[in-house]
Scaffold this motif. Structure first.
Motif, PDB file in Angstrom:
ATOM      1  N   VAL A   1      97.692  73.532   6.413  1.00 25.14           N
ATOM      2  CA  VAL A   1      97.102  73.388   7.499  1.00 25.14           C
ATOM      3  C   VAL A   1      95.279  72.517   7.043  1.00 25.14           C
ATOM      4  O   VAL A   1      94.944  73.823   5.826  1.00 25.14           O
ATOM      5  CB  VAL A   1      96.799  74.601   8.578  1.00 25.14           C
ATOM      6  N   ASP A   2      95.050  72.094   7.263  1.00 26.91           N
ATOM      7  CA  ASP A   2      93.125  71.711   6.861  1.00 26.91           C
ATOM      8  C   ASP A   2      93.113  72.069   5.534  1.00 26.91           C
ATOM      9  O   ASP A   2      91.621  72.434   5.407  1.00 26.91           O
ATOM     10  CB  ASP A   2      92.723  72.802   7.743  1.00 26.91           C
ATOM     11  N   LYS A   3      93.775  71.012   4.789  1.00 26.01           N
ATOM     12  CA  LYS A   3      93.657  71.169   3.450  1.00 26.01           C
ATOM     13  C   LYS A   3      92.916  70.828   3.241  1.00 26.01           C
ATOM     14  O   LYS A   3      91.967  69.888   3.068  1.00 26.01           O
ATOM     15  CB  LYS A   3      94.526  70.593   2.978  1.00 26.01           C
ATOM     16  N   ASN A   4      91.894  70.952   1.977  1.00 27.81           N
ATOM     17  CA  ASN A   4      90.071  70.978   1.599  1.00 27.81           C
ATOM     18  C   ASN A   4      89.105  70.672   2.678  1.00 27.81           C
ATOM     19  O   ASN A   4      88.032  70.319   2.192  1.00 27.81           O
ATOM     20  CB  ASN A   4      90.017  69.324   0.977  1.00 27.81           C
ATOM     21  N   LEU A   5      89.259  71.496   3.539  1.00 30.26           N
ATOM     22  CA  LEU A   5      87.928  71.585   5.402  1.00 30.26           C
ATOM     23  C   LEU A   5      87.587  72.913   4.032  1.00 30.26           C
ATOM     24  O   LEU A   5      87.463  73.480   3.720  1.00 30.26           O
ATOM     25  CB  LEU A   5      88.992  72.297   6.011  1.00 30.26           C
ATOM     26  N   GLU A   6      85.843  72.250   4.312  1.00 32.12           N
ATOM     27  CA  GLU A   6      84.838  72.959   3.748  1.00 32.12           C
ATOM     28  C   GLU A   6      84.640  73.543   5.097  1.00 32.12           C
ATOM     29  O   GLU A   6      84.243  73.283   6.136  1.00 32.12           O
ATOM     30  CB  GLU A   6      83.519  72.134   3.895  1.00 32.12           C
ATOM     31  N   VAL A   7      84.800  75.690   4.825  1.00 28.96           N
ATOM     32  CA  VAL A   7      84.660  75.965   5.886  1.00 28.96           C
ATOM     33  C   VAL A   7      83.308  77.521   5.589  1.00 28.96           C
ATOM     34  O   VAL A   7      82.970  77.943   5.334  1.00 28.96           O
ATOM     35  CB  VAL A   7      85.679  77.458   5.705  1.00 28.96           C
ATOM     36  N   LEU A   8      82.285  76.352   4.197  1.00 27.81           N
ATOM     37  CA  LEU A   8      81.523  77.861   4.042  1.00 27.81           C
ATOM     38  C   LEU A   8      80.276  76.721   3.467  1.00 27.81           C
ATOM     39  O   LEU A   8      81.032  75.910   2.559  1.00 27.81           O
ATOM     40  CB  LEU A   8      81.427  78.784   3.087  1.00 27.81           C
ATOM     41  N   ASN A   9      79.212  76.536   3.296  1.00 32.43           N
ATOM     42  CA  ASN A   9      78.036  76.050   2.681  1.00 32.43           C
ATOM     43  C   ASN A   9      76.527  76.415   3.407  1.00 32.43           C
ATOM     44  O   ASN A   9      75.994  76.518   4.514  1.00 32.43           O
ATOM     45  CB  ASN A   9      77.969  74.419   3.784  1.00 32.43           C
ATOM     46  N   THR A  10      75.899  76.983   2.375  1.00 29.67           N
ATOM     47  CA  THR A  10      74.977  77.997   2.746  1.00 29.67           C
ATOM     48  C   THR A  10      74.345  77.842   0.989  1.00 29.67           C
ATOM     49  O   THR A  10      75.153  77.763  -0.097  1.00 29.67           O
ATOM     50  CB  THR A  10      75.605  79.561   2.938  1.00 29.67           C
ATOM     51  N   THR A  11      72.881  78.013   0.882  1.00 30.16           N
ATOM     52  CA  THR A  11      72.453  78.330  -0.543  1.00 30.16           C
ATOM     53  C   THR A  11      71.628  79.629  -0.583  1.00 30.16           C
ATOM     54  O   THR A  11      71.711  80.872   0.589  1.00 30.16           O
ATOM     55  CB  THR A  11      70.793  77.786  -0.036  1.00 30.16           C
ATOM     56  N   VAL A  12      72.153  80.156  -1.991  1.00 28.36           N
ATOM     57  CA  VAL A  12      71.626  81.460  -2.201  1.00 28.36           C
ATOM     58  C   VAL A  12      70.756  81.697  -3.484  1.00 28.36           C
ATOM     59  O   VAL A  12      71.015  80.448  -4.375  1.00 28.36           O
ATOM     60  CB  VAL A  12      72.944  81.920  -2.960  1.00 28.36           C
ATOM     61  N   SER A  13      70.283  82.013  -3.725  1.00 26.64           N
ATOM     62  CA  SER A  13      69.227  82.829  -4.562  1.00 26.64           C
ATOM     63  C   SER A  13      68.746  83.451  -5.700  1.00 26.64           C
ATOM     64  O   SER A  13      67.814  83.796  -5.283  1.00 26.64           O
ATOM     65  CB  SER A  13      67.537  81.863  -3.985  1.00 26.64           C
ATOM     66  N   PRO A  14      69.887  83.346  -5.905  1.00 24.91           N
ATOM     67  CA  PRO A  14      70.105  84.953  -6.851  1.00 24.91           C
ATOM     68  C   PRO A  14      68.718  84.462  -7.958  1.00 24.91           C
ATOM     69  O   PRO A  14      68.065  83.509  -8.543  1.00 24.91           O
ATOM     70  CB  PRO A  14      71.599  85.079  -7.572  1.00 24.91           C
ATOM     71  N   GLU A  15      68.389  85.842  -8.689  1.00 25.47           N
ATOM     72  CA  GLU A  15      67.065  85.931  -9.476  1.00 25.47           C
ATOM     73  C   GLU A  15      67.639  86.311 -10.856  1.00 25.47           C
ATOM     74  O   GLU A  15      68.715  87.134 -11.257  1.00 25.47           O
ATOM     75  CB  GLU A  15      66.628  87.221  -9.675  1.00 25.47           C
ATOM     76  N   ALA A  16      67.371  85.725 -11.892  1.00 23.41           N
ATOM     77  CA  ALA A  16      66.947  85.717 -13.518  1.00 23.41           C
ATOM     78  C   ALA A  16      67.712  87.340 -13.736  1.00 23.41           C
ATOM     79  O   ALA A  16      66.832  88.169 -12.930  1.00 23.41           O
ATOM     80  CB  ALA A  16      65.620  85.418 -14.601  1.00 23.41           C
ATOM     81  N   GLY A  17      68.512  87.666 -14.195  1.00 25.97           N
ATOM     82  CA  GLY A  17      68.690  88.810 -14.878  1.00 25.97           C
ATOM     83  C   GLY A  17      69.246  89.739 -14.297  1.00 25.97           C
ATOM     84  O   GLY A  17      70.245  91.030 -13.982  1.00 25.97           O
ATOM     85  N   LYS A  18      69.526  89.220 -12.314  1.00 27.54           N
ATOM     86  CA  LYS A  18      69.869  90.014 -11.541  1.00 27.54           C
ATOM     87  C   LYS A  18      71.636  90.167 -10.966  1.00 27.54           C
ATOM     88  O   LYS A  18      72.729  89.454 -11.255  1.00 27.54           O
ATOM     89  CB  LYS A  18      69.299  90.296 -11.004  1.00 27.54           C
ATOM     90  N   TYR A  19      72.596  91.238 -10.851  1.00 23.66           N
ATOM     91  CA  TYR A  19      73.517  91.179  -9.863  1.00 23.66           C
ATOM     92  C   TYR A  19      73.624  91.238  -8.946  1.00 23.66           C
ATOM     93  O   TYR A  19      73.122  91.631  -8.259  1.00 23.66           O
ATOM     94  CB  TYR A  19      74.472  92.862 -10.364  1.00 23.66           C
ATOM     95  N   TYR A  20      74.715  90.096  -8.093  1.00 23.27           N
ATOM     96  CA  TYR A  20      75.020  90.481  -6.909  1.00 23.27           C
ATOM     97  C   TYR A  20      76.456  90.215  -6.371  1.00 23.27           C
ATOM     98  O   TYR A  20      77.133  89.848  -7.434  1.00 23.27           O
ATOM     99  CB  TYR A  20      74.116  89.003  -6.253  1.00 23.27           C
ATOM    100  N   THR A  21      76.895  90.859  -5.457  1.00 21.43           N
ATOM    101  CA  THR A  21      78.102  90.924  -4.489  1.00 21.43           C
ATOM    102  C   THR A  21      77.734  90.046  -3.440  1.00 21.43           C
ATOM    103  O   THR A  21      76.681  89.828  -2.257  1.00 21.43           O
ATOM    104  CB  THR A  21      78.376  91.890  -4.005  1.00 21.43           C
ATOM    105  N   ILE A  22      77.949  88.410  -2.924  1.00 22.41           N
ATOM    106  CA  ILE A  22      78.551  87.978  -1.437  1.00 22.41           C
ATOM    107  C   ILE A  22      79.387  88.147  -0.857  1.00 22.41           C
ATOM    108  O   ILE A  22      80.651  88.322  -1.220  1.00 22.41           O
ATOM    109  CB  ILE A  22      78.524  86.365  -2.382  1.00 22.41           C
ATOM    110  N   TYR A  23      79.322  88.560   0.476  1.00 18.01           N
ATOM    111  CA  TYR A  23      80.316  88.703   1.284  1.00 18.01           C
ATOM    112  C   TYR A  23      80.253  88.004   2.478  1.00 18.01           C
ATOM    113  O   TYR A  23      79.236  87.722   3.123  1.00 18.01           O
ATOM    114  CB  TYR A  23      80.304  90.446   2.401  1.00 18.01           C
ATOM    115  N   THR A  24      81.433  87.936   2.499  1.00 18.07           N
ATOM    116  CA  THR A  24      81.260  86.437   3.980  1.00 18.07           C
ATOM    117  C   THR A  24      81.627  87.291   5.218  1.00 18.07           C
ATOM    118  O   THR A  24      82.334  88.503   5.203  1.00 18.07           O
ATOM    119  CB  THR A  24      83.038  85.749   3.809  1.00 18.07           C
TER     120      THR A  24
END
Length: 270
Positions: A111-134
């Motif tokens: 069902v819905d193969k190849n459908l884009e389901v997320l489109n957002t911008t992230v701006s992580p900083e150098a040397g830092k760690y992040y977790t992105i939760y949908t």
């Protein structure tokens, strides 16, 4: 001992039984870049799919595939569904700065193969760690992963005699939560009043006991009333010298796979 992150700097095709000897020799000569933790040449990301009902997806940074679920058929047939974590241990490194993060349903989906389901911008900083939760809830009428909750993973001063935890509340409809460490709900609270879309700071669990991986009893309480979410204590076997993110997911009132659940993953370790 410091952990080193290895990044593959050459793209290697899937080997088959008919591969030439020269193909194997090229693998032997593949160059890797060794990075010290928090090297400012990169920023470091994890993605955790906490959108109930989500299809299986893969992630892309600026249009280039970012996640690395393997295919056994030569066609992309694996990815990350609800509660799927990439990478499951450690972080993936990308260049710092603004990036377009997208997710697409795998091309072998029925069902819905190849459908884009997320489109957002992230701006992580150098040397830092992040977790992105949908976030959010996926359905036939709402075919998107909700706006991501991006959390900087500030590394605590890890100690091989201690266990650190933090709590992230991303369970739809869940009110503010306290966490108690102990056999009884009246034992001391270690985390208090974390509402939906919020995260606690790191805390060291007190009196963890002997052994490398002691069993830690935890209660999850409604902040407003002190009533426990579950009727029995949650026992977690956690390893000293590690920092764990405990997170709430699901939908209040739901049953089955989207029922409210509290679980954890290793965020930092020695």
């Amino acid at each position: 001992m410091k952990k080193l992150i290895y990044i593959l700097t050459a793209c290697v095709a899937l080997l088959t039984s008919c591969a030439k000897e020269s193909d194997y020799q090229s693998l032997e000569n593949t160059e890797y870049e060794k990075l010290a933790p928090a090297d400012t040449k990169y920023t470091y990301l994890k993605v955790l799919n906490l959108t109930p009902g989500s299809p299986v997806v893969n992630y892309y940074i600026d249009g280039v595939k970012f996640s690395s679920a393997l295919s056994s058929s030569g066609v992309e047939n694996a990815g990350y569904g609800y509660n799927g974590l990439y990478p499951d241990f450690g972080y993936a490194a990308v260049a710092p700065g603004s990036h377009k993060l997208t997710a697409k349903i795998i091309p072998t989906a029925t069902v819905d193969k190849n459908l884009e389901v997320l489109n957002t911008t992230v701006s992580p900083e150098a040397g830092k760690y992040y977790t992105i939760y949908t976030t959010g809830q996926y359905s036939a009428t709402n075919k998107v992963l909700g706006t991501p909750f991006v959390l900087e993973d500030v590394r605590p001063a890890l100690d091989t005699s201690k266990i650190f935890v933090r709590f992230v509340n991303l369970c739809n409809g869940l009110p503010s939560i306290d966490i108690v460490k102990g056999a009884a709900v009246t034992d001391p609270k270690i985390i208090t009043n974390i509402g939906y879309g919020q995260a606690s700071p790191w805390v060291a669990i007190p009196n963890v006991g002997n052994g490398t991986a002691p069993t830690i009893p935890l209660w999850y309480l409604l902040s407003a009333t002190g009533a426990p979410i579950f009727t029995t204590v949650s026992n977690s076997t956690l390893t000293k010298g590690r920092a764990y993110t405990i997170y709430a997911r699901g939908v209040i009132g739901a049953t089955g796979t989207t029922a409210p659940t509290f679980t954890y993953y290793t965020t930092f370790y020695y």
